[in-house]
Write a protein that holds these residues in place. Structure first.
Motif, PDB file in Angstrom:
ATOM      1  N   ALA A 173      -2.413   8.795   9.161  1.00 44.15           N
ATOM      2  CA  ALA A 173      -3.710   8.447   9.994  1.00 44.15           C
ATOM      3  C   ALA A 173      -4.685   9.841  10.358  1.00 44.15           C
ATOM      4  O   ALA A 173      -6.139   8.950  10.199  1.00 44.15           O
ATOM      5  CB  ALA A 173      -2.946   8.841  11.321  1.00 44.15           C
ATOM      6  N   SER A 230     -15.182  16.795   3.818  1.00 46.92           N
ATOM      7  CA  SER A 230     -16.268  15.165   4.314  1.00 46.92           C
ATOM      8  C   SER A 230     -17.631  15.422   3.900  1.00 46.92           C
ATOM      9  O   SER A 230     -17.945  16.255   3.186  1.00 46.92           O
ATOM     10  CB  SER A 230     -15.856  16.135   6.367  1.00 46.92           C
ATOM     11  OG  SER A 230     -16.844  16.717   6.118  1.00 46.92           O
ATOM     12  N   ASN A 231     -18.149  15.066   4.533  1.00 50.75           N
ATOM     13  CA  ASN A 231     -20.166  14.897   4.059  1.00 50.75           C
ATOM     14  C   ASN A 231     -20.202  15.757   3.847  1.00 50.75           C
ATOM     15  O   ASN A 231     -20.931  16.756   3.227  1.00 50.75           O
ATOM     16  CB  ASN A 231     -20.972  14.015   4.661  1.00 50.75           C
ATOM     17  CG  ASN A 231     -20.431  12.052   4.494  1.00 50.75           C
ATOM     18  OD1 ASN A 231     -19.744  12.319   3.842  1.00 50.75           O
ATOM     19  ND2 ASN A 231     -21.368  11.222   4.325  1.00 50.75           N
ATOM     20  N   VAL A 254      -9.962  17.382   5.871  1.00 46.89           N
ATOM     21  CA  VAL A 254     -11.401  16.994   6.502  1.00 46.89           C
ATOM     22  C   VAL A 254     -12.002  17.873   6.245  1.00 46.89           C
ATOM     23  O   VAL A 254     -13.120  17.267   5.661  1.00 46.89           O
ATOM     24  CB  VAL A 254     -11.017  16.495   7.857  1.00 46.89           C
ATOM     25  CG1 VAL A 254     -12.298  15.743   8.557  1.00 46.89           C
ATOM     26  CG2 VAL A 254      -9.796  15.334   7.828  1.00 46.89           C
ATOM     27  N   GLY A 309      -9.350   7.648   8.069  1.00 51.67           N
ATOM     28  CA  GLY A 309     -10.039   6.957   8.592  1.00 51.67           C
ATOM     29  C   GLY A 309      -9.829   5.224   9.333  1.00 51.67           C
ATOM     30  O   GLY A 309     -10.238   4.767   9.083  1.00 51.67           O
ATOM     31  N   GLY A 310      -8.468   5.409   9.163  1.00 52.48           N
ATOM     32  CA  GLY A 310      -7.536   4.093   9.616  1.00 52.48           C
ATOM     33  C   GLY A 310      -7.715   3.460   9.698  1.00 52.48           C
ATOM     34  O   GLY A 310      -7.497   2.453   9.261  1.00 52.48           O
ATOM     35  N   ARG A 311      -8.362   2.971   7.901  1.00 57.80           N
ATOM     36  CA  ARG A 311      -7.899   2.119   6.757  1.00 57.80           C
ATOM     37  C   ARG A 311      -6.652   2.210   5.941  1.00 57.80           C
ATOM     38  O   ARG A 311      -6.343   1.050   5.213  1.00 57.80           O
ATOM     39  CB  ARG A 311      -9.242   1.996   5.983  1.00 57.80           C
ATOM     40  CG  ARG A 311     -10.591   2.242   5.803  1.00 57.80           C
ATOM     41  CD  ARG A 311     -11.460   1.092   5.422  1.00 57.80           C
ATOM     42  NE  ARG A 311     -11.734   2.234   5.308  1.00 57.80           N
ATOM     43  CZ  ARG A 311     -12.743   2.989   5.779  1.00 57.80           C
ATOM     44  NH1 ARG A 311     -14.120   1.882   6.544  1.00 57.80           N
ATOM     45  NH2 ARG A 311     -13.467   4.724   5.717  1.00 57.80           N
ATOM     46  N   ARG A 324       1.121  -1.385  -0.027  1.00 61.04           N
ATOM     47  CA  ARG A 324       0.350  -0.442  -0.034  1.00 61.04           C
ATOM     48  C   ARG A 324       0.974   1.290   0.002  1.00 61.04           C
ATOM     49  O   ARG A 324       0.313   1.986  -0.909  1.00 61.04           O
ATOM     50  CB  ARG A 324      -1.048   0.001   1.375  1.00 61.04           C
ATOM     51  CG  ARG A 324      -1.978   1.440   1.420  1.00 61.04           C
ATOM     52  CD  ARG A 324      -3.003   1.451   2.750  1.00 61.04           C
ATOM     53  NE  ARG A 324      -3.572   0.319   2.420  1.00 61.04           N
ATOM     54  CZ  ARG A 324      -3.607  -0.237   3.518  1.00 61.04           C
ATOM     55  NH1 ARG A 324      -2.363  -0.645   4.622  1.00 61.04           N
ATOM     56  NH2 ARG A 324      -4.199  -2.423   3.558  1.00 61.04           N
ATOM     57  N   GLU A 367       3.091   4.453  10.075  1.00 60.16           N
ATOM     58  CA  GLU A 367       2.662   3.885  11.395  1.00 60.16           C
ATOM     59  C   GLU A 367       2.629   2.335  11.986  1.00 60.16           C
ATOM     60  O   GLU A 367       2.291   2.519  12.683  1.00 60.16           O
ATOM     61  CB  GLU A 367       1.037   3.968  10.361  1.00 60.16           C
ATOM     62  CG  GLU A 367      -0.252   4.388  11.462  1.00 60.16           C
ATOM     63  CD  GLU A 367      -1.381   4.691  11.776  1.00 60.16           C
ATOM     64  OE1 GLU A 367      -2.334   5.204  12.676  1.00 60.16           O
ATOM     65  OE2 GLU A 367      -1.651   5.007  10.562  1.00 60.16           O
ATOM     66  N   ARG A 394     -11.544   9.724   4.515  1.00 63.28           N
ATOM     67  CA  ARG A 394     -11.455   9.017   5.646  1.00 63.28           C
ATOM     68  C   ARG A 394     -11.250   7.810   4.498  1.00 63.28           C
ATOM     69  O   ARG A 394     -11.648   6.446   4.807  1.00 63.28           O
ATOM     70  CB  ARG A 394     -12.960   8.813   6.432  1.00 63.28           C
ATOM     71  CG  ARG A 394     -12.799   9.567   7.148  1.00 63.28           C
ATOM     72  CD  ARG A 394     -13.481   9.571   8.157  1.00 63.28           C
ATOM     73  NE  ARG A 394     -14.137  10.773   9.017  1.00 63.28           N
ATOM     74  CZ  ARG A 394     -13.793  11.485   9.635  1.00 63.28           C
ATOM     75  NH1 ARG A 394     -12.136  11.536   9.978  1.00 63.28           N
ATOM     76  NH2 ARG A 394     -14.021  12.531  10.275  1.00 63.28           N
ATOM     77  N   VAL A 426      -3.327   2.312   5.924  1.00 66.73           N
ATOM     78  CA  VAL A 426      -2.880   1.883   7.663  1.00 66.73           C
ATOM     79  C   VAL A 426      -1.339   2.160   6.450  1.00 66.73           C
ATOM     80  O   VAL A 426      -0.676   1.491   5.876  1.00 66.73           O
ATOM     81  CB  VAL A 426      -2.295   0.978   8.161  1.00 66.73           C
ATOM     82  CG1 VAL A 426      -0.596   1.333   9.392  1.00 66.73           C
ATOM     83  CG2 VAL A 426      -3.300   0.783   9.623  1.00 66.73           C
TER      84      VAL A 426
END
Lengths: 277, 371
Positions: free
Chosen positions: A222, A121-122, A117, A226-228, A63, A234, A144, A230
């Protein structure tokens, strides 16, 4: 001859404190990390073997390389366009380009990530605007995820990509372009067949710098991922601080440093350090 | 006079000073006399431990000022020992790094009890001295060998009430049910609570949750991935996904849930049902610079219900001392994670299980969510 020698001596003396600092603050501690990678938890090559077999390490490495490659293409392309304006535009355009290049430099990486962000964002500016003009009915997922990471990283790296390009474009012999135009080549054709190839060293330098920088990103993925998403930095953090496995964390670091070192060696084969600033 | 008795004498003098039986000046003179009878070498350790400060490392942000206001200042007033707050985050690896450096600069760490079990087992933490720290001022089951419980928070479901009308979620099964409760979700990036949530939603009874069936949990989490907008890594991110309307439901820290409720004017609500109680604890680094005794005394000083109430007010942390529950005003009881009414609906995380399995479980989880 003697003049150049003493010049060199002077330059070396001026560089010495920096070199000493780098050795003490980076190289020396890093040797400790190298030691960990061969000794923790048990002495041997076990950690490097784990590197080759661990799915998580593999997928994160892949990735990281993929995101770095995409970010490099996006950054260098955008930087090329800005640099052309900066180097060859009208005075007003130059000031504008300079402003666009330098302002992001003064803003912290954290602030910029949160700024993206807010934009993406939405209920962010972009989605609200697209919905208000009726272009979309449902908000687009722009952050995210990997897309957000690529946007944030590219934005950060464009200024870094600009400098090698600018030095290549500035050192270019104007008369060649005039000759091409004089021989009946169109503007576009001159640009693609004469101008771009002549700035090749700048493009290579710019791409390698961007790529190397991308490999070490930590905060931006990070926050925007969105935590996905990595990335390798990290993962090293995770290994050293969260689920302590210092041996593997150290092995990943060593591989990363060797890889970056190889890329830098490649960079200096093509580009003189002077051309990067 | 051994070093230890010297210390005890000085401490008792200090105690008496505190109670006003002797003045500070007298204390200095008497302490000087006591110390004069000890050899130089011992004096350096004995006396310094009394005057050297303590460094308490917590997770930063508002915790720095809260710890200082609730515990630090009072302790300094009572003992004369300054307490410095450091917010750099005492993760398991960071504590190990401190210890292995050979000269730790940290004394007290606000540590996950499961990390304390692991680190204590490796000889990096001092065992808690339960002669100084009072076990009767803790909830049963929350005083460990190497860590003393100091507060509680929970992982709870927070939801956007506007999106579900009069329908409110009642537990983890609803969290994983996007038909009945449409919209995206947000889960914790570091795995804790996600496994339990998945298993509860899959029908595992709360009593038979541990040891966690990780395979079953991960299958459920993997199948649910497309409904998750983000795996939040910090409290601020968990607040923003709900406040920005990106998620209709999220599993968040209870300390943040009450803030989100406030910030959204009550639109985002939260429930205690099937919440997961997580204890916070203080531990002392082995051979800490400020002295073991002083650090244990500090931990004992945090057991005062009045001080724990300050933490509850400032950070929403549930008090470790059950005697504090009754002192919380009626309108605030609702947001105390360990209030008897709320605690009975929840399940405590099993720290022993985490000590053994967290690292490997987190790897697998990270692999799944980032695949």
């Amino acid at each position: 001859m003697r003049g150049t020698l003493s010049d060199r001596m002077g330059a070396a003396l001026l560089m010495a404190p920096l070199l000493l600092f780098l050795i003490l603050a980076y190289a020396w501690p890093f040797l400790g990390v190298v030691k960990w990678s061969f000794t923790l938890p048990t002495p041997g090559l076990g950690q490097y073997h784990a590197l080759l077999t661990d799915d998580l390490v593999q997928s994160v490495f892949i990735r990281t390389l993929r995101i770095a490659a995409i970010v490099t293409i996006v950054s260098v392309t955008a930087a090329y366009a800005i640099t052309v304006v900066w180097v060859r535009g009208s005075p007003v355009q130059r000031v504008l380009a300079e402003f666009c290049i330098l302002v992001p430099f003064w803003i912290s990486v954290l602030t910029r990530a949160f700024g993206w962000v807010a934009l993406l964002s939405n209920r962010g500016l972009i989605n609200t605007w697209l919905q208000s003009i009726g272009f979309i009915s449902e908000p687009l997922t722009l952050v995210r995820n990997e897309f957000g990471v690529i946007v944030g990283m590219s934005h950060f790296l464009i200024p870094f990509a600009v400098f090698p390009l600018a030095s290549a474009m500035r050192s270019l012999d104007e008369r060649v372009l005039l000759a091409a135009r004089g021989l009946g080549s169109s503007r576009m054709r001159t640009f693609w067949t004469v101008f771009v190839p002549m700035t090749r060293s700048g493009i290579i330098g710019s791409a390698l710098i961007t790529f190397v920088f991308s490999l070490g990103f930590f905060v931006t993925p990070a926050i925007l991922g969105g935590g996905r998403s990595v990335m390798i930095a990290e993962l090293i953090y995770l290994r050293i601080f969260q689920s302590p496995d210092w041996g593997l964390g150290a092995a990943i670091s060593v591989v990363l440093v060797v890889f970056v070192g190889a890329l830098m060696a490649l960079l200096f084969r093509y580009v003189k350090p002077k051309q990067l600033v | 006079m051994t070093n230890n008795t010297t210390k005890q004498t000085i401490e008792s003098l200090a105690e008496r000073t505190k109670r006003g039986e002797i003045s500070r000046r007298q204390f200095a003179q008497l302490a000087g006399l006591v110390l004069a009878g000890t050899p130089m070498l011992l004096r350096s350790t004995g006396a310094q431990a009394e005057t050297k400060g303590l460094v308490l490392v917590n997770w930063g942000g508002d915790a720095i000022t809260a710890y200082d206001a609730a515990y630090g200042q009072a302790f300094t007033k009572d003992t004369g020992i300054p307490v410095k707050m450091d917010g750099s985050g005492p993760t398991e690896g960071a504590i190990a790094a401190q210890f292995k450096s050979g000269a730790p600069t940290w004394d007290l760490v606000d540590v996950d009890p499961f990390s304390a079990i692991t680190l204590g087992g490796q000889g990096m933490l001092e065992p808690i001295d339960y002669k100084i720290v009072d076990k009767s001022k803790m909830r049963p089951g929350f005083g460990w060998e190497y860590a003393a419980s100091t507060y509680f928070f929970s992982y709870v479901i927070a939801y956007d009430s506007q999106k579900f009308g009069s329908n409110a979620p009642t537990g983890m099964a609803d969290f994983f049910d996007v038909k009945k409760f449409p919209g995206k979700r947000s889960l914790y990036k570091w795995g804790v609570s996600s496994w339990e949530a998945a298993l509860l939603a899959d029908g595992v009874a709360p009593a038979s949750l541990y040891p966690l069936d990780l395979k079953r949990a991960h299958d459920k989490i993997a199948a649910f991935k497309e409904n998750v907008v983000s795996y939040w890594g910090g409290g601020a991110e968990s607040q923003s996904v709900l406040l920005n309307g990106e998620a209709s439901m999220a599993i968040v820290w209870s300390t943040r849930a009450s803030l989100i409720e406030q910030d959204s004017g009550g639109q985002i609500k939260f429930i205690w049902d099937q919440g997961l109680i997580s204890p916070g604890a203080l531990a002392v680094l082995k051979n800490n610079p400020g002295g073991k005794e002083a650090a244990m005394k500090f931990i004992a000083s945090t057991q005062d219900p009045q001080k724990e109430l300050v933490m509850f007010d400032k950070l929403g942390q549930g008090p470790a001392n059950p005697a504090a529950d009754a002192l919380i005003p009626a309108d605030k009881k609702r947001i105390n994670p360990v209030d008897p009414a709320n605690m009975s609906k929840q399940i405590p995380l099993d720290m022993e299980w985490y000590a053994k399995n967290y690292g490997a479980a987190l790897d697998e989880y990270t692999k799944i969510i980032s695949a």
